[in-house]
Write a protein that holds these residues in place. Sequence first.
Motif, PDB file in Angstrom:
ATOM      1  N   SER A  24      55.147  57.296  67.724  1.00  0.00           N
ATOM      2  CA  SER A  24      53.683  57.348  67.851  1.00  0.00           C
ATOM      3  C   SER A  24      53.024  56.562  66.725  1.00  0.00           C
ATOM      4  N   VAL A  25      53.564  56.696  65.509  1.00  0.00           N
ATOM      5  CA  VAL A  25      53.014  55.937  64.380  1.00  0.00           C
ATOM      6  C   VAL A  25      53.195  54.438  64.621  1.00  0.00           C
ATOM      7  N   GLN A  26      54.339  54.073  65.144  1.00  0.00           N
ATOM      8  CA  GLN A  26      54.579  52.662  65.475  1.00  0.00           C
ATOM      9  C   GLN A  26      53.593  52.164  66.520  1.00  0.00           C
ATOM     10  N   ALA A  27      53.313  52.991  67.519  1.00  0.00           N
ATOM     11  CA  ALA A  27      52.372  52.605  68.568  1.00  0.00           C
ATOM     12  C   ALA A  27      50.972  52.422  68.017  1.00  0.00           C
ATOM     13  N   TRP A  28      50.657  53.141  66.963  1.00  0.00           N
ATOM     14  CA  TRP A  28      49.319  53.065  66.375  1.00  0.00           C
ATOM     15  C   TRP A  28      49.176  51.905  65.385  1.00  0.00           C
ATOM     16  N   SER A  29      50.107  50.979  65.400  1.00  0.00           N
ATOM     17  CA  SER A  29      49.992  49.818  64.516  1.00  0.00           C
ATOM     18  C   SER A  29      48.782  48.959  64.869  1.00  0.00           C
ATOM     19  N   SER A  30      48.282  49.108  66.095  1.00  0.00           N
ATOM     20  CA  SER A  30      47.093  48.360  66.517  1.00  0.00           C
ATOM     21  C   SER A  30      45.793  49.078  66.173  1.00  0.00           C
ATOM     22  N   SER A  31      45.892  50.266  65.565  1.00  0.00           N
ATOM     23  CA  SER A  31      44.703  51.046  65.215  1.00  0.00           C
ATOM     24  C   SER A  31      44.102  50.564  63.902  1.00  0.00           C
ATOM     25  N   PRO A  32      42.867  51.000  63.578  1.00  0.00           N
ATOM     26  CA  PRO A  32      42.286  50.636  62.278  1.00  0.00           C
ATOM     27  C   PRO A  32      42.778  51.528  61.143  1.00  0.00           C
ATOM     28  N   TYR A  33      43.637  52.487  61.442  1.00  0.00           N
ATOM     29  CA  TYR A  33      44.122  53.439  60.439  1.00  0.00           C
ATOM     30  C   TYR A  33      45.394  52.933  59.768  1.00  0.00           C
ATOM     31  N   ARG A  34      45.503  53.196  58.469  1.00  0.00           N
ATOM     32  CA  ARG A  34      46.726  52.871  57.753  1.00  0.00           C
ATOM     33  C   ARG A  34      47.091  53.942  56.734  1.00  0.00           C
ATOM     34  N   ALA A  35      46.524  55.127  56.875  1.00  0.00           N
ATOM     35  CA  ALA A  35      46.904  56.257  56.028  1.00  0.00           C
ATOM     36  C   ALA A  35      46.896  57.512  56.886  1.00  0.00           C
ATOM     37  N   LEU A  36      47.770  58.444  56.525  1.00  0.00           N
ATOM     38  CA  LEU A  36      48.006  59.612  57.362  1.00  0.00           C
ATOM     39  C   LEU A  36      48.176  60.848  56.488  1.00  0.00           C
ATOM     40  N   GLY A  37      47.374  61.881  56.750  1.00  0.00           N
ATOM     41  CA  GLY A  37      47.500  63.141  56.039  1.00  0.00           C
ATOM     42  C   GLY A  37      48.623  63.979  56.620  1.00  0.00           C
ATOM     43  N   VAL A  38      49.468  64.546  55.741  1.00  0.00           N
ATOM     44  CA  VAL A  38      50.591  65.372  56.184  1.00  0.00           C
ATOM     45  C   VAL A  38      50.638  66.663  55.369  1.00  0.00           C
ATOM     46  N   TYR A  39      50.877  67.786  56.070  1.00  0.00           N
ATOM     47  CA  TYR A  39      50.966  69.086  55.417  1.00  0.00           C
ATOM     48  C   TYR A  39      52.389  69.305  54.925  1.00  0.00           C
ATOM     49  N   VAL A  40      52.581  69.211  53.618  1.00  0.00           N
ATOM     50  CA  VAL A  40      53.933  69.255  53.070  1.00  0.00           C
ATOM     51  C   VAL A  40      54.379  70.652  52.676  1.00  0.00           C
ATOM     52  N   SER A  41      53.440  71.582  52.417  1.00  0.00           N
ATOM     53  CA  SER A  41      53.821  72.891  51.894  1.00  0.00           C
ATOM     54  C   SER A  41      52.665  73.869  52.003  1.00  0.00           C
ATOM     55  N   GLY A  42      52.950  75.129  51.661  1.00  0.00           N
ATOM     56  CA  GLY A  42      51.908  76.150  51.587  1.00  0.00           C
ATOM     57  C   GLY A  42      52.150  77.301  52.539  1.00  0.00           C
ATOM     58  N   VAL A  43      51.880  78.505  52.058  1.00  0.00           N
ATOM     59  CA  VAL A  43      52.100  79.716  52.838  1.00  0.00           C
ATOM     60  C   VAL A  43      51.208  79.768  54.074  1.00  0.00           C
ATOM     61  N   ASN A  44      50.058  79.110  54.036  1.00  0.00           N
ATOM     62  CA  ASN A  44      49.134  79.114  55.170  1.00  0.00           C
ATOM     63  C   ASN A  44      49.209  77.835  56.008  1.00  0.00           C
ATOM     64  N   ARG A  45      50.284  77.088  55.838  1.00  0.00           N
ATOM     65  CA  ARG A  45      50.540  75.925  56.694  1.00  0.00           C
ATOM     66  C   ARG A  45      51.034  76.451  58.037  1.00  0.00           C
TER      67      ARG A  45
END
Length: 444
Positions: A66-87
């Motif tokens: 999906s990230v590869q498919a979005w290479s044509s998008s205007p986005y080049r940064a992605l938020g990711v939830y790496v940790s946390g008890v309420n994740r």
Amino acid sequence: MPHQRTTPRRLLVLSSACVLTAAAALALAPAATAEPATSVAYPSGASATRYSGLALDTCTAPPLASVQAWSSSPYRALGVYVSGVNRTCAQPQLTAPWVASVSQLKWRLLPIHKGLQPPCGARPTDAKISTTPATARSQGTAAATEAVTAAKALGMRPGSALYNDIENYSQTDTTCRTAVLSYLSAWTKELHRVGWVSGVYMNLNLGAAQLAAVYTSTGYARPDALWIARYDGVDSLKGWSGVTDSKWAVHQRAKQFRGGHDETYGGVTLNIDTDRLDAPVATVTHPYKVTSTTALNARTGPSTSYPVAATYAPGTTLDVVCQAPGSKVATTSVWDKLPNGAYVSDHYVGTPSDTGYSSPLPRCTYPYQVTAANGLTERSGPGSGYTAVGTSPNGALAWVTCQRTGTTVGTTKIWDRLDNGHYVSDHYVATPSATTYSKPVPRC
């Protein structure tokens, strides 16, 4: 409740403050190690990375395809939830190989920790911050440790920014306010102690304004970056209500300006929040092979004049953290920094460019907060006699690339060269040393 958000949030941007004379700035500059501007103990292999542009975040990290498919998008940064008890969302894709692959596609990552939430807000079922300040501080320290451990396991490096997700809470509950601020202060101090950059994510009106209100308080350590949520559709990092443009002003802001919605690129539809960033993000390494025909010397600094620290055989794959200017070797003056803190000439490494810097590798930088209360004059050279060419406001990040001696200011002759080519006196920057050079920043 898209992407784990209970309500909209936002970020802050800062502009320049007024310039002090050298004498006035000296009198007003707090000690470099004191709150609110606590120093960052970057280890030898650390470097910060920043991103300016559009970003997206999703509750679950999307598949690599999906990230590869979005290479044509205007986005080049992605938020990711790496940790946390309420994740709350599962993260089957979020692995070290995924991080490496996404990074090779030239995407930047915003690591998010969704841990304990305000005792007077967020969801009723969320685990909460203690209303006892001392306990809240210990919880903030533990949150930083958890986030760093998770980020390291994913291949993220010291110097990365980690963002603590704090959802909306009551603005009239003083006990709750103290708990949240105590928790975030300890989060920042612990991240700085182990060499990481501190970020906070908050609703603009239901959290961020209170953080801005203690921007200069000596009772709380100030985070390095602010990511706000405000779903007003305004794609701007300035003009935030309750947060003046002079706070978090130098590549320290992000704004989530549109909530959960579908967008489609490359035939792939994702439900995303949309963000505008000019802020620190994660630092990762990028692999390149040694191209020399003989053993390659790695040195303790970016020049052939530095001692040899290690050697690498031809064909060895090196993990490169960042690139720095140094002495010229053949066609290039670029040097590649490795995770052990050593440098190799880029002439002998298979990066895309033989003469200059290579994307997606960042420049080697070490951000520290400016401590001058009314702003710090940026100069064209390392001395108070050089022309004033800009101003860094109080609390701004000085994105330091190297240090050299110059005229004495306060307790030090050290001047910091910023990534914009300007110089500032190290006396007004929260580097580890108040008198001499600060490792791992190289000398100019």
